[in-house]
Design a protein around this motif. Structure first.
Motif, PDB file in Angstrom:
ATOM      1  N   HIS A 384       8.472  -2.395  21.338  1.00 56.45           N
ATOM      2  CA  HIS A 384       8.415  -1.398  22.409  1.00 56.45           C
ATOM      3  C   HIS A 384       7.496  -1.856  23.535  1.00 56.45           C
ATOM      4  O   HIS A 384       7.681  -1.463  24.692  1.00 56.45           O
ATOM      5  N   VAL A 385       6.525  -2.695  23.172  1.00 57.84           N
ATOM      6  CA  VAL A 385       5.588  -3.259  24.155  1.00 57.84           C
ATOM      7  C   VAL A 385       5.491  -4.757  23.901  1.00 57.84           C
ATOM      8  O   VAL A 385       5.229  -5.183  22.777  1.00 57.84           O
ATOM      9  N   THR A 396       3.870  -5.588  35.466  1.00 59.42           N
ATOM     10  CA  THR A 396       4.486  -4.791  34.407  1.00 59.42           C
ATOM     11  C   THR A 396       5.867  -4.354  34.841  1.00 59.42           C
ATOM     12  O   THR A 396       6.166  -4.261  36.042  1.00 59.42           O
ATOM     13  N   HIS A 397       6.721  -4.106  33.845  1.00 55.45           N
ATOM     14  CA  HIS A 397       8.121  -3.797  34.128  1.00 55.45           C
ATOM     15  C   HIS A 397       8.730  -3.181  32.878  1.00 55.45           C
ATOM     16  O   HIS A 397       8.323  -3.495  31.756  1.00 55.45           O
ATOM     17  N   ILE A 398       9.695  -2.299  33.072  1.00 53.94           N
ATOM     18  CA  ILE A 398      10.454  -1.729  31.951  1.00 53.94           C
ATOM     19  C   ILE A 398      11.784  -2.467  31.840  1.00 53.94           C
ATOM     20  O   ILE A 398      12.523  -2.571  32.819  1.00 53.94           O
ATOM     21  N   ASN A 400      15.424  -2.572  29.982  1.00 53.57           N
ATOM     22  CA  ASN A 400      16.367  -1.764  29.229  1.00 53.57           C
ATOM     23  C   ASN A 400      17.452  -2.640  28.627  1.00 53.57           C
ATOM     24  O   ASN A 400      18.011  -3.515  29.299  1.00 53.57           O
ATOM     25  N   ARG A 408       8.382  -2.192  27.333  1.00 53.47           N
ATOM     26  CA  ARG A 408       7.385  -2.304  28.386  1.00 53.47           C
ATOM     27  C   ARG A 408       6.836  -3.729  28.387  1.00 53.47           C
ATOM     28  O   ARG A 408       6.228  -4.167  27.416  1.00 53.47           O
ATOM     29  N   ILE A 410       4.242  -6.514  29.831  1.00 50.60           N
ATOM     30  CA  ILE A 410       2.917  -6.528  30.467  1.00 50.60           C
ATOM     31  C   ILE A 410       2.424  -7.960  30.582  1.00 50.60           C
ATOM     32  O   ILE A 410       2.319  -8.676  29.581  1.00 50.60           O
ATOM     33  N   LEU A 424      -2.625   0.900  28.501  1.00 50.68           N
ATOM     34  CA  LEU A 424      -1.302   1.451  28.186  1.00 50.68           C
ATOM     35  C   LEU A 424      -1.470   2.807  27.519  1.00 50.68           C
ATOM     36  O   LEU A 424      -2.271   2.963  26.594  1.00 50.68           O
ATOM     37  N   LEU A 429       4.096   5.175  27.357  1.00 56.29           N
ATOM     38  CA  LEU A 429       4.156   3.730  27.645  1.00 56.29           C
ATOM     39  C   LEU A 429       3.923   3.411  29.125  1.00 56.29           C
ATOM     40  O   LEU A 429       4.358   2.364  29.609  1.00 56.29           O
ATOM     41  N   GLU A 430       3.249   4.305  29.833  1.00 58.44           N
ATOM     42  CA  GLU A 430       2.897   4.009  31.219  1.00 58.44           C
ATOM     43  C   GLU A 430       1.649   3.133  31.260  1.00 58.44           C
ATOM     44  O   GLU A 430       0.795   3.198  30.384  1.00 58.44           O
ATOM     45  N   CYS A 431       1.568   2.312  32.319  1.00 60.58           N
ATOM     46  CA  CYS A 431       0.499   1.310  32.434  1.00 60.58           C
ATOM     47  C   CYS A 431      -0.318   1.517  33.703  1.00 60.58           C
ATOM     48  O   CYS A 431       0.210   1.950  34.731  1.00 60.58           O
TER      49      CYS A 431
END
Length: 442
Positions: A384-385, A396-398, A400, A408, A410, A424, A429-431
């Motif tokens: 997930h990270v 950072t970037h998501i 999909n 996520r 980082i 984090l 999961l926001e940074c």
């Protein structure tokens, strides 16, 4: 007296989380070196990835036959699966180190070894074939990746690539993002205690923030929500002049141990209040080849007294409240920068996830242990990270996936150069970053 009683009543409790280490995959304690070569790790990688790709290409192009390199027929379209090899004109050769004194041509030492004449080759157990066409860009791929290619053999004996199929993101467990409260994980890398660029006041500010000794009640309340800290490699820097293979004088021995002792003092302060993971990096006193084994406990007499202090491998995998983390100290991405091109570090990270391999250039240009029956760098479960330490800048970037995966990414910068740590939130999961600065006069 009344004021002292009020301060005691305002005691802030730190939040807790459930931690589970998943580093068994990268443990080499039960491995025995018998002089084996690196061909076996390539065979293991090809076998596992080919089995996976064979199951996926039936949905990709079900009407196109699958064959081996040896079974190619001129003009007949088919799908072949194999390991990529990148022929690079500027790739350094170890023999050049021995012949440089006799050579009239100066050795090329660029930061990137790409050249317009580079080309790709695909190989399996039956043979190898040179790849042609414009679909497969040599600037994107590196030696060691396993892919499926749709194309046909030309009259010149090359394989004209018409389409490329990568494994894509691995299956992902459902994240347990059910917490209604904020809990934070802090990522730090490249502290480099003992180096000329290391600022002890800057690092002390970070330690004070994490431990709640900085700021007012509101600031301390935020610090109490930090449940885990990860040091992603290069925590110390030993003076290179001391490591020359000669016996050290007593004063030099103390200089050798001072950075580690200083780091232990800081880690002890953090481990007294929050769970800490420390990963080895390329500059740390650990083995060179990946997967790097945990730093020796004897180096940290103060920190090891706490059960919150965890010595981890590199790469490092763990779960925190059901959220899976996977990360490295940066060697895998740094090596990809030398032999391929991308917009930034995050794109390199995306590629490793889509290729389902943490370190595709190992063991070709990145040192690793010669495993015989497995390739521990294969990504079987999508995290997930995904974090990578010791990079030049924060990013950072998501990402999909096609089956609902969400990752996520980082890029953790070097703390000694930037003064930046990454935070984090486990809830969503926001940074965001923490930036520390301190100036002092010598």
């Amino acid at each position: 007296m009344t004021g002292m009683e009020i301060d005691i009543e305002k005691n802030i409790q730190r939040k807790r989380s459930t931690y589970q280490s998943l580093d068994e995959t990268f443990d080499i304690q039960n491995e025995t070196y018998r002089g084996q070569q690196y061909s076996q790790i390539y065979f293991a990688r090809l076998h596992l990835m080919r089995t996976l790709l064979y199951s996926l290409v039936t949905h990709w192009k079900p009407h196109v036959p699958v064959c081996t390199v040896l079974g190619l027929e001129e003009g007949k379209e088919c799908i072949i699966v194999g390991t990529l090899y990148k022929h690079m004109k500027l790739k350094p050769c170890v023999l050049d180190e021995y012949s440089k004194e006799r050579s009239a041509v100066p050795l090329v030492k660029p930061h990137n070894f790409m050249h317009p004449d580079d080309h790709l080759v695909l190989e399996d157990e039956s043979g190898r074939v040179k790849l042609g066409g414009t679909v497969l860009s040599p600037s994107k791929y590196v030696t060691g990746g396993v892919v499926a290619l749709h194309g046909k053999e030309t009259t010149a004996g090359d394989f004209l690539v018409l389409d490329v199929f990568e494994a894509g993101l691995a299956p992902q467990i459902e994240p347990q993002l059910k917490s209604r409260e904020d809990k934070y994980v802090v990522f730090v890398s490249g502290v480099s205690v003992g180096s000329s660029t290391s600022n002890p006041l800057q690092f002390q500010l970070l330690v004070d923030h994490i431990t709640g000794h900085l700021g007012d009640d509101q600031e301390q309340g935020i610090a109490a929500e930090i449940v885990h800290v990860v040091f992603a490699g290069n925590s110390v820097e030993i003076p290179s002049g001391l490591l020359n293979g000669q016996n050290l004088a007593s004063k030099d021995q103390s200089r050798l141990s001072e950075p580690v002792q200083e780091l232990d003092i800081w880690l002890t302060q953090i481990a007294a209040g929050v769970s800490v993971d420390i990963m080895p990096g390329s500059n740390d006193p650990a083995n060179f080849a990946l997967p790097q084994q945990p730093l020796n406990r004897c180096l940290f007499p103060g920190s090891r007294a706490y059960n919150t202090f965890n010595l981890c491998t590199n790469p490092h995998c763990f779960e925190l409240d059901g959220v899976r983390f996977l990360g490295t100290s940066g060697q895998n991405i740094d090596d990809l920068k030398k032999y391929s091109e991308a917009r930034d570090e995050l794109e390199f990270m995306e590629r490793t996830l889509k290729w389902r391999h943490l370190a595709p250039t190992a063991p070709n240009t990145l040192g690793c242990y010669p495993f015989t029956d497995k390739d521990p760098f294969l990504i079987e479960s999508c995290p997930h990270v995904y974090f990578v330490g010791n990079q030049d800048k924060y990013g950072t970037h998501i990402l999909n996936g096609s089956e609902g995966q969400l990752v996520r990414l980082i890029s953790v910068p070097k703390f000694c150069d930037t003064g930046i740590a990454v935070v984090l939130n486990l809830r969503n999961l926001e940074c965001h970053t923490l930036s520390f600065g301190a100036q002092f006069s010598p």
